[in-house]
Write an enzyme that holds these catalytic residues in place. Sequence first.
Site, PDB file in Angstrom:
ATOM      1  N   GLY A  15     -17.163   1.505   0.323  1.00 53.51           N
ATOM      2  CA  GLY A  15     -18.065   2.324   0.012  1.00 53.51           C
ATOM      3  C   GLY A  15     -19.466   2.634  -0.680  1.00 53.51           C
ATOM      4  O   GLY A  15     -20.536   3.123  -0.424  1.00 53.51           O
ATOM      5  N   PRO A  50     -14.815  -4.119   4.136  1.00 51.40           N
ATOM      6  CA  PRO A  50     -16.453  -4.717   4.373  1.00 51.40           C
ATOM      7  C   PRO A  50     -17.449  -3.742   4.796  1.00 51.40           C
ATOM      8  O   PRO A  50     -19.044  -4.039   4.691  1.00 51.40           O
ATOM      9  CB  PRO A  50     -16.133  -4.918   6.305  1.00 51.40           C
ATOM     10  CG  PRO A  50     -15.005  -4.145   6.113  1.00 51.40           C
ATOM     11  CD  PRO A  50     -14.199  -3.937   4.877  1.00 51.40           C
ATOM     12  N   LEU A  51     -17.193  -2.678   3.595  1.00 52.84           N
ATOM     13  CA  LEU A  51     -18.437  -1.970   3.207  1.00 52.84           C
ATOM     14  C   LEU A  51     -18.420  -1.046   1.294  1.00 52.84           C
ATOM     15  O   LEU A  51     -18.424  -0.859   1.133  1.00 52.84           O
ATOM     16  CB  LEU A  51     -17.753  -0.212   3.489  1.00 52.84           C
ATOM     17  CG  LEU A  51     -18.073  -0.720   5.243  1.00 52.84           C
ATOM     18  CD1 LEU A  51     -16.907   1.151   5.353  1.00 52.84           C
ATOM     19  CD2 LEU A  51     -18.894  -0.171   5.490  1.00 52.84           C
ATOM     20  N   GLY A  52     -17.701  -3.202   0.617  1.00 48.51           N
ATOM     21  CA  GLY A  52     -17.790  -2.948  -0.354  1.00 48.51           C
ATOM     22  C   GLY A  52     -16.994  -1.709  -0.889  1.00 48.51           C
ATOM     23  O   GLY A  52     -17.611  -1.060  -2.437  1.00 48.51           O
ATOM     24  N   TYR A  96       0.800  -0.903  -0.058  1.00 46.46           N
ATOM     25  CA  TYR A  96      -0.113  -0.064  -0.130  1.00 46.46           C
ATOM     26  C   TYR A  96       1.071   1.422   0.303  1.00 46.46           C
ATOM     27  O   TYR A  96       1.262   1.321   1.283  1.00 46.46           O
ATOM     28  CB  TYR A  96      -0.925   0.039   1.457  1.00 46.46           C
ATOM     29  CG  TYR A  96      -1.738  -1.239   1.355  1.00 46.46           C
ATOM     30  CD1 TYR A  96      -1.994  -1.681   0.562  1.00 46.46           C
ATOM     31  CD2 TYR A  96      -2.436  -1.385   2.391  1.00 46.46           C
ATOM     32  CE1 TYR A  96      -3.205  -3.017   0.528  1.00 46.46           C
ATOM     33  CE2 TYR A  96      -3.500  -2.512   3.097  1.00 46.46           C
ATOM     34  CZ  TYR A  96      -4.477  -3.408   1.468  1.00 46.46           C
ATOM     35  OH  TYR A  96      -4.776  -3.997   1.908  1.00 46.46           O
TER      36      TYR A  96
HETATM   37  N1  LIG Z   1      -6.283  -8.947   1.131  1.00 48.72           N
HETATM   38  C1  LIG Z   1      -6.598  -8.194   0.091  1.00 48.72           C
HETATM   39  O1  LIG Z   1      -7.146  -8.782  -1.031  1.00 48.72           O
HETATM   40  C2  LIG Z   1      -7.494  -6.761   0.318  1.00 48.72           C
HETATM   41  C3  LIG Z   1      -7.904  -6.641  -0.176  1.00 48.72           C
HETATM   42  C4  LIG Z   1      -8.331  -5.469  -0.549  1.00 48.72           C
HETATM   43  C5  LIG Z   1      -8.615  -4.269   1.253  1.00 48.72           C
HETATM   44  N2  LIG Z   1      -7.831  -5.270   1.767  1.00 48.72           N
HETATM   45  C6  LIG Z   1      -7.833  -4.688   2.941  1.00 48.72           C
HETATM   46  O2  LIG Z   1      -9.179  -3.991   3.402  1.00 48.72           O
HETATM   47  C7  LIG Z   1      -9.347  -3.356   3.867  1.00 48.72           C
HETATM   48  C8  LIG Z   1     -10.664  -2.350   4.173  1.00 48.72           C
HETATM   49  O3  LIG Z   1     -11.290  -2.637   2.364  1.00 48.72           O
HETATM   50  P1  LIG Z   1     -11.087  -1.189   1.048  1.00 48.72           P
HETATM   51  O4  LIG Z   1     -10.694   0.133   2.746  1.00 48.72           O
HETATM   52  O5  LIG Z   1     -10.587  -1.356   0.172  1.00 48.72           O
HETATM   53  O6  LIG Z   1     -12.097  -0.616   1.689  1.00 48.72           O
HETATM   54  P2  LIG Z   1     -13.966  -0.676   2.675  1.00 48.72           P
HETATM   55  O7  LIG Z   1     -13.323  -0.928   4.008  1.00 48.72           O
HETATM   56  O8  LIG Z   1     -15.021  -1.143   2.251  1.00 48.72           O
HETATM   57  O9  LIG Z   1     -14.187   0.367   2.566  1.00 48.72           O
HETATM   58  C9  LIG Z   1     -13.586   2.199   2.212  1.00 48.72           C
HETATM   59  C10 LIG Z   1     -14.101   3.522   1.223  1.00 48.72           C
HETATM   60  O10 LIG Z   1     -15.413   3.807   2.099  1.00 48.72           O
HETATM   61  C11 LIG Z   1     -15.370   4.854   2.984  1.00 48.72           C
HETATM   62  N3  LIG Z   1     -15.614   4.840   3.961  1.00 48.72           N
HETATM   63  C12 LIG Z   1     -15.100   4.317   5.408  1.00 48.72           C
HETATM   64  N4  LIG Z   1     -15.687   4.282   6.734  1.00 48.72           N
HETATM   65  C13 LIG Z   1     -16.929   4.815   6.295  1.00 48.72           C
HETATM   66  C14 LIG Z   1     -18.009   5.220   7.133  1.00 48.72           C
HETATM   67  N5  LIG Z   1     -18.187   5.121   8.537  1.00 48.72           N
HETATM   68  N6  LIG Z   1     -18.821   5.986   6.316  1.00 48.72           N
HETATM   69  C15 LIG Z   1     -18.989   6.290   5.250  1.00 48.72           C
HETATM   70  N7  LIG Z   1     -17.938   6.069   4.152  1.00 48.72           N
HETATM   71  C16 LIG Z   1     -16.776   5.060   4.310  1.00 48.72           C
HETATM   72  C17 LIG Z   1     -13.213   5.272   2.697  1.00 48.72           C
HETATM   73  O11 LIG Z   1     -13.671   6.390   1.996  1.00 48.72           O
HETATM   74  P3  LIG Z   1     -13.339   7.635   3.656  1.00 48.72           P
HETATM   75  O12 LIG Z   1     -11.591   7.776   3.371  1.00 48.72           O
HETATM   76  O13 LIG Z   1     -13.809   8.711   2.976  1.00 48.72           O
HETATM   77  O14 LIG Z   1     -13.908   7.185   5.227  1.00 48.72           O
HETATM   78  C18 LIG Z   1     -13.460   4.283   1.826  1.00 48.72           C
HETATM   79  O15 LIG Z   1     -14.138   5.158  -0.268  1.00 48.72           O
HETATM   80  C19 LIG Z   1      -8.552  -2.466   3.687  1.00 48.72           C
HETATM   81  O16 LIG Z   1      -7.690  -1.332   4.039  1.00 48.72           O
HETATM   82  C20 LIG Z   1      -7.068  -3.456   3.408  1.00 48.72           C
HETATM   83  O17 LIG Z   1      -6.429  -3.273   4.576  1.00 48.72           O
HETATM   84  C21 LIG Z   1      -7.260  -6.501   2.029  1.00 48.72           C
END
Ligand SMILES: NC(=O)c1ccc[n+]([C@@H]2O[C@H](COP(=O)([O-])OP(=O)(O)OC[C@H]3O[C@@H](n4cnc5c(N)ncnc54)[C@H](OP(=O)(O)O)[C@@H]3O)[C@@H](O)[C@H]2O)c1
Length: 277
Positions: A208, A204-206, A57
Amino acid sequence: MTTIDIAGSRVGRVGFGTMQLTGPRALGEPSDPGEMRRVLRTAVESGVRLIDTSGYYGPGVANRLVAEALRPYATDLLIATKIGAVRTPDGGFVAAVEPAALRAAVHDNLRTLRVERLQLVHVRNMPDAPIPYEETVGVVADLRAEGLIDSIGVSNVSVELLDQARGITEIASVENEFHLGDTSGRAVLDHATELGIPFLAFRPLGNGGVLAPDSRVAKAAATAGVAPAALALAWALEQSPGLAVIPGTSSRAHLRDNLAADAVVLDGRVRAELAGE
Ligand SMILES: NC(=O)c1ccc[n+]([C@@H]2O[C@H](COP(=O)([O-])OP(=O)(O)OC[C@H]3O[C@@H](n4cnc5c(N)ncnc54)[C@H](OP(=O)(O)O)[C@@H]3O)[C@@H](O)[C@H]2O)c1
């Protein structure tokens, strides 16, 4: 916060993913690194004890921010990292699973997180990998035998790959995508739960996507009187006692919503709205 045992650590079931702390598409520097460090510190001060990160990252940026913000690390903090991929200039991920690449990734994570051992390393299964997944897991098991890693997890795996990996070495955790917008990981979640292996629900939030203003989540959240993100995460937590979520955010306000998930109790009406009934 309700807790779960992962790789020998008892941690709250709402963790924190670091991908959103870097620039767009997890490439480069964030526009406000100081605020990203504040988000990380606020997470830990609020009780988060599970951080999910990776050397890729940024690359290197998320781990550097984690070290800058959180060192000296709390003794009960679990930092999970991931190896098995490298970045392309356009933000893509390609397999990097040759033994030398895995060794380099482990050393890169040690250096950027500024630790002597990695507590938990998820081995990412990549569709373009030139060698079988179980061989990759075997190489990482050798790196653990050298004392560089405490525990090994698997990521982006099927039931079959999880079982193959279990045949090679002890598997401490599974990290797969799982959220209201994509439940295709249900079979792996159920299998891991039966085996007593913790399941870290990534994205887990898809990313967003499940929170759109006209979504079922938004409507059900209005009924429940909670933030949509809190409801979406609470739904995920309800799917198995062996599941933890690792939402990513660059915002302290969003972090508060996400942490509130642990206290949200879904009733029948809200569940029906989430199911679109
Ligand atoms: N193992 C793997 O292959 C893999 C792949 C992908 C991700 N991951 C891990 O999973 C973690 C989470 O995935 P992700 O970050 O891709 O997606 P996510 O947690 O599903 O969603 C993140 C998105 O949602 C927004 N968000 C977060 N909290 C919110 C809230 N309370 N209200 C409104 N919007 C919100 C964030 O924007 P803001 O910044 O504006 O809040 C961002 O745009 C990653 O950080 C990474 O550590 C692992």
